[in-house]
Enzyme design. Structure first.
Site, PDB file in Angstrom:
ATOM      1  N   TYR A   1      48.368  43.508   5.430  1.00 15.09           N
ATOM      2  CA  TYR A   1      47.739  42.178   5.408  1.00 15.09           C
ATOM      3  C   TYR A   1      46.248  42.299   5.088  1.00 15.09           C
ATOM      4  O   TYR A   1      45.728  41.594   4.216  1.00 15.09           O
ATOM      5  CB  TYR A   1      47.951  41.505   6.767  1.00 15.09           C
ATOM      6  CG  TYR A   1      47.473  40.074   6.852  1.00 15.09           C
ATOM      7  CD1 TYR A   1      48.229  39.036   6.305  1.00 15.09           C
ATOM      8  CD2 TYR A   1      46.279  39.746   7.497  1.00 15.09           C
ATOM      9  CE1 TYR A   1      47.809  37.712   6.399  1.00 15.09           C
ATOM     10  CE2 TYR A   1      45.849  38.427   7.592  1.00 15.09           C
ATOM     11  CZ  TYR A   1      46.619  37.413   7.049  1.00 15.09           C
ATOM     12  OH  TYR A   1      46.191  36.106   7.142  1.00 15.09           O
TER      13      TYR A   1
ATOM     14  N   LYS B   1      44.521  40.833   1.707  1.00  9.98           N
ATOM     15  CA  LYS B   1      43.509  39.773   1.782  1.00  9.98           C
ATOM     16  C   LYS B   1      42.174  40.248   1.201  1.00  9.98           C
ATOM     17  O   LYS B   1      41.442  39.459   0.597  1.00  9.98           O
ATOM     18  CB  LYS B   1      43.350  39.290   3.227  1.00  9.98           C
ATOM     19  CG  LYS B   1      44.580  38.566   3.775  1.00  9.98           C
ATOM     20  CD  LYS B   1      44.906  37.292   3.003  1.00  9.98           C
ATOM     21  CE  LYS B   1      46.026  36.493   3.652  1.00  9.98           C
ATOM     22  NZ  LYS B   1      46.340  35.235   2.947  1.00  9.98           N
TER      23      LYS B   1
HETATM   24  P1  NAP Z   1      52.444  29.539   8.433  1.00  9.19           P
HETATM   25  O1  NAP Z   1      52.284  28.409   9.394  1.00  9.19           O
HETATM   26  O2  NAP Z   1      53.328  30.673   8.787  1.00  9.19           O
HETATM   27  O3  NAP Z   1      52.925  28.937   7.026  1.00  9.19           O
HETATM   28  C1  NAP Z   1      53.164  29.792   5.945  1.00  9.19           C
HETATM   29  C2  NAP Z   1      53.571  28.980   4.746  1.00  9.19           C
HETATM   30  O4  NAP Z   1      53.698  29.871   3.639  1.00  9.19           O
HETATM   31  C3  NAP Z   1      54.909  28.269   4.925  1.00  9.19           C
HETATM   32  O5  NAP Z   1      54.842  27.001   4.310  1.00  9.19           O
HETATM   33  C4  NAP Z   1      55.872  29.171   4.161  1.00  9.19           C
HETATM   34  O6  NAP Z   1      56.950  28.446   3.589  1.00  9.19           O
HETATM   35  C5  NAP Z   1      54.973  29.656   3.046  1.00  9.19           C
HETATM   36  N1  NAP Z   1      55.437  30.887   2.418  1.00  9.19           N
HETATM   37  C6  NAP Z   1      55.568  32.130   2.956  1.00  9.19           C
HETATM   38  N2  NAP Z   1      56.014  32.994   2.043  1.00  9.19           N
HETATM   39  C7  NAP Z   1      56.162  32.276   0.885  1.00  9.19           C
HETATM   40  C8  NAP Z   1      56.563  32.611  -0.426  1.00  9.19           C
HETATM   41  N3  NAP Z   1      56.943  33.853  -0.751  1.00  9.19           N
HETATM   42  N4  NAP Z   1      56.579  31.621  -1.355  1.00  9.19           N
HETATM   43  C9  NAP Z   1      56.236  30.356  -1.047  1.00  9.19           C
HETATM   44  N5  NAP Z   1      55.831  29.995   0.174  1.00  9.19           N
HETATM   45  C10 NAP Z   1      55.809  30.941   1.132  1.00  9.19           C
HETATM   46  O7  NAP Z   1      51.039  30.192   8.035  1.00  9.19           O
HETATM   47  P2  NAP Z   1      49.539  29.639   8.161  1.00  9.19           P
HETATM   48  O8  NAP Z   1      48.976  30.134   9.421  1.00  9.19           O
HETATM   49  O9  NAP Z   1      49.495  28.183   7.861  1.00  9.19           O
HETATM   50  O10 NAP Z   1      48.847  30.485   6.989  1.00  9.19           O
HETATM   51  C11 NAP Z   1      48.553  29.937   5.720  1.00  9.19           C
HETATM   52  C12 NAP Z   1      47.626  30.881   4.993  1.00  9.19           C
HETATM   53  O11 NAP Z   1      46.426  31.050   5.745  1.00  9.19           O
HETATM   54  C13 NAP Z   1      48.212  32.293   4.786  1.00  9.19           C
HETATM   55  O12 NAP Z   1      47.807  32.800   3.532  1.00  9.19           O
HETATM   56  C14 NAP Z   1      47.556  33.084   5.909  1.00  9.19           C
HETATM   57  O13 NAP Z   1      47.486  34.450   5.624  1.00  9.19           O
HETATM   58  C15 NAP Z   1      46.193  32.431   5.935  1.00  9.19           C
HETATM   59  N6  NAP Z   1      45.479  32.629   7.188  1.00  9.19           N
HETATM   60  C16 NAP Z   1      45.976  32.136   8.356  1.00  9.19           C
HETATM   61  C17 NAP Z   1      45.267  32.337   9.536  1.00  9.19           C
HETATM   62  C18 NAP Z   1      45.729  31.820  10.856  1.00  9.19           C
HETATM   63  O14 NAP Z   1      45.120  32.161  11.875  1.00  9.19           O
HETATM   64  N7  NAP Z   1      46.749  30.993  10.920  1.00  9.19           N
HETATM   65  C19 NAP Z   1      44.067  33.071   9.506  1.00  9.19           C
HETATM   66  C20 NAP Z   1      43.606  33.557   8.301  1.00  9.19           C
HETATM   67  C21 NAP Z   1      44.319  33.325   7.137  1.00  9.19           C
HETATM   68  P3  NAP Z   1      58.473  28.608   4.140  1.00  9.19           P
HETATM   69  O15 NAP Z   1      58.424  28.259   5.593  1.00  9.19           O
HETATM   70  O16 NAP Z   1      59.273  27.678   3.304  1.00  9.19           O
HETATM   71  O17 NAP Z   1      58.805  30.072   3.933  1.00  9.19           O
END
Ligand code: NAP
Length: 270
Positions: free
Chosen positions: A166, A170
């Site tokens: 990860y 990133k």
């Molecule tokens: P989340 O709630 O787990 O949601 C992830 C989303 O990505 C879901 O809509 C999922 O769709 C989709 N997804 C995963 N694999 C995919 C693929 N191969 N093709 C298309 N869609 C896919 O995650 P989140 O926390 O909102 O994170 C969103 C982004 O922010 C990510 O890039 C994550 O790394 C980044 N981020 C998050 C945090 C945090 O603390 N939450 C911090 C830093 C960065 P399905 O359910 O349909 O698979």
């Protein structure tokens, strides 16, 4: 909740079409809703959570906005090309591309299965390249400029135990963003990244137990003493996607001060 056809705070994206990848939940659903509130027609992308994506679309449409759910795996070039084509068919252009979809795996580097490594890098890094390139090709062919926003992470700027693929992916997103920005700046396509800290979503809920920390640990370590919210991340993406800010190749860190603070652990702070 304000209806989308009531006077809006801004019509920043009126007439624009946007794709938000991974918009079925979490940060992506917040970004899709925010861009729709600000006038964009939005493609709500998902991989497997069709019902959740449809409910994000329903919420936007119920409030007077325009949205459609499109299935595509961001690591699959054909899927993403078809999604961009569908966007142009539905809405006439592609003006904003938000590469938000992401996943993680947890484990000590010496034990991570190489297939798990490949899957994280495929989705989190190669997926951003595939999405940016497909969007860039479309935007470069249009008269109007476009904006690409890549969702990286503060973990792309520092080491973080148990997350080798990860963190590597990133970090790659951050420098890919700068590279695409300088390639496409003259043609009016901006490319920026958002680097969130800890935001409470499924990804944080799922990883928290196995990662060995609690909400209170996050509060103690974060200068702002709390998680960030989906709404706050959507506000940042909305700013980066605007075409009136002279910003490209930038990484906006939205982490409550985490990376700026090299040492913090306060026992008595909840
Ligand atoms: P989340 O709630 O787990 O949601 C992830 C989303 O990505 C879901 O809509 C999922 O769709 C989709 N997804 C995963 N694999 C995919 C693929 N191969 N093709 C298309 N869609 C896919 O995650 P989140 O926390 O909102 O994170 C969103 C982004 O922010 C990510 O890039 C994550 O790394 C980044 N981020 C998050 C945090 C945090 O603390 N939450 C911090 C830093 C960065 P399905 O359910 O349909 O698979």
């Amino acid at each position: 909740m304000q209806a989308l056809d009531e006077p809006r705070m801004s019509d920043t994206f009126a007439g624009d079409a946007a794709i938000v990848t991974g918009a079925s939940k979490g940060i992506g659903s917040g970004i899709a809703t925010k861009l729709a509130e600000q006038g964009a027609s939005v493609v709500v992308n998902y991989r497997s959570s069709e019902k959740r994506a449809e409910s994000v679309v329903d919420e936007i449409v119920d409030r007077g906005g325009e949205a459609v759910a499109v299935q595509a795996d961001v690591s699959d070039e054909d899927d993403v090309a078809a999604m961009v084509e569908a966007t142009v068919d539905y809405f006439g252009s592609l003006d904003v591309m938000v590469n938000n979809a992401g996943m993680t795996t947890l484990g000590p580097a010496e034990e991570i299965d190489i297939e798990d490594w490949r899957r994280v890098v495929d989705v989190d890094l190669t997926g951003v390249f595939i999405g940016s390139r497909a969007a860039g090709r479309q935007m470069l062919s249009q008269d109007d400029s476009g904006a690409i926003v890549n969702v990286a992470s503060m973990m792309g700027e520092m080491g973080f135990h148990m997350r080798a693929p990860y963190c590597a992916a990133k970090a790659g997103v951050i420098n890919l963003t700068r590279t695409l920005a300088v390639e496409w700046a003259e043609d009016g396509v901006s490319v920026n990244a958002l680097a969130p800290g800890f935001i409470q979503t499924d990804i944080t809920d799922q990883t928290q137990d196995s990662a060995g920390y609690t909400d209170i640990d996050i509060h103690r370590r974060t200068p702002m003493a709390r998680y960030g919210t989906v709404e706050e991340m959507a506000n940042c993406v909305s700013f980066l996607a605007r075409d009136d800010n002279y910003v490209t190749g930038e990484v906006l860190r939205a982490d409550g001060g985490w990376v700026s603070d090299a040492w913090r652990y306060r026992e008595n702070r909840a």
